[in-house]
Design an enzyme around this catalytic site. Structure first.
Site, mmCIF file in Angstrom:
data_model
loop_
_atom_site.group_PDB
_atom_site.id
_atom_site.type_symbol
_atom_site.label_atom_id
_atom_site.label_comp_id
_atom_site.label_asym_id
_atom_site.label_seq_id
_atom_site.Cartn_x
_atom_site.Cartn_y
_atom_site.Cartn_z
ATOM 1 N N ASP A 20 0.800 -1.308 -0.100
ATOM 2 C CA ASP A 20 -0.056 0.034 0.172
ATOM 3 C C ASP A 20 0.799 1.171 -0.080
ATOM 4 O OD1 ASP A 20 -2.218 -1.475 0.129
ATOM 5 O OD2 ASP A 20 -2.344 -1.518 2.393
ATOM 6 N N TYR A 21 0.136 2.421 -0.536
ATOM 7 C CA TYR A 21 0.867 3.710 -0.460
ATOM 8 C C TYR A 21 1.709 4.075 0.998
ATOM 9 C CZ TYR A 21 0.905 8.829 -0.602
ATOM 10 O OH TYR A 21 1.403 10.186 -0.444
#
Ligand code: URA
Length: 238
Positions: A103-104
């Site tokens: 994820d970011y």
């Protein structure tokens, strides 16, 4: 090896489409056009050309990146207005693709390769390649928390159960732990822990199968060592 298989191995096209190229007379072996589908070649000796240009097997590349948080796992320059990991991947002369995404706001070990078969096997749960994460959590932490976590939970896309859980530190409202899964579902760790009413504050992937992030600096990449590559191939039956 059959010519169509070799052409697909070289990244020219699929085996089926390679047969069409052969029938069209666009493929030559040692300068002689072949039109016969099913012909075989000796990879070490024969020179194969497509429209006069030599073809060769794509060089396989395997590397790991220590992804910093706040970068998107994507090879575009920018995605949704956010910076991507592309800027960390300079100096690599072949195109490699991330095996699963972080994820970011997650960080840590990201494997990149152009070996599609190995990538599929690492990602697919049936090969049971474990991915180990370091997690910092907030929320009310139950007493026998590790045992509870090990039991598994039904999420909206099926039952999930970690392979291992190790509590590293714990207070009433905070916890740090290592947890591993062999599944690659989207946001798996966060969703799994959210099912226990816990919020992930930090998520870092440390290990994939036999490959450890180790001391690789944030934003840096390195090739896999021969041992690591042999190990992960063995783990996935390649
Ligand atoms: N699980 C998540 O929730 N996020 C990641 O980035 C990786 C695993």
């Amino acid at each position: 090896m059959r010519l169509n298989k070799y052409l697909s191995k070289c990244g020219v096209t699929s085996r089926r489409k390679a047969d069409i190229l052969i029938e069209e007379g666009r493929i030559s072996i040692n300068g002689e056009p072949v039109k016969e589908v099913g012909v075989t070649i000796d990879e070490d000796k024969d020179i194969v050309t497509f429209d006069g240009k030599k073809v060769a097997p794509e060089q396989k590349r395997y590397l790991i990146l220590n992804k910093p948080k706040l970068f998107i796992t994507s090879l575009s320059d920018i995605e949704d207005g956010k910076p991507t990991i592309k800027q960390f991947l300079s100096g690599i002369d072949v195109r490699v693709y991330p095996v699963g995404r972080l994820d970011y706001d997650s960080e840590g070990l990201l494997l990149l390769t152009n070996d599609g078969e190995l990538a599929n096997r690492i990602h697919h749960p049936s090969y049971e390649v474990k991915k180990l994460y370091f997690v910092v959590l907030s929320g009310k932490v139950p007493k026998a928390f590790d045992m509870e976590l090990l039991e598994g939970k039904k999420l909206e896309d099926g039952f999930v159960k970690p392979d291992s859980v190790k509590i590293l530190g714990k207070s009433e409202y905070n916890c740090t732990l290592n947890i591993s899964f062999h599944e690659g579902k989207k946001h798996l760790v966060k969703r799994y822990l959210a099912a226990f009413d816990l919020k992930v504050l930090k998520l870092k992937r440390l290990i994939i199968g036999n490959i450890a992030l180790g001391k690789l600096e944030k934003g840096k990449w390195r090739d896999l060592t021969k041992n690591e590559l042999d190990g992960i191939k063995k783990l996935t039956g390649l």
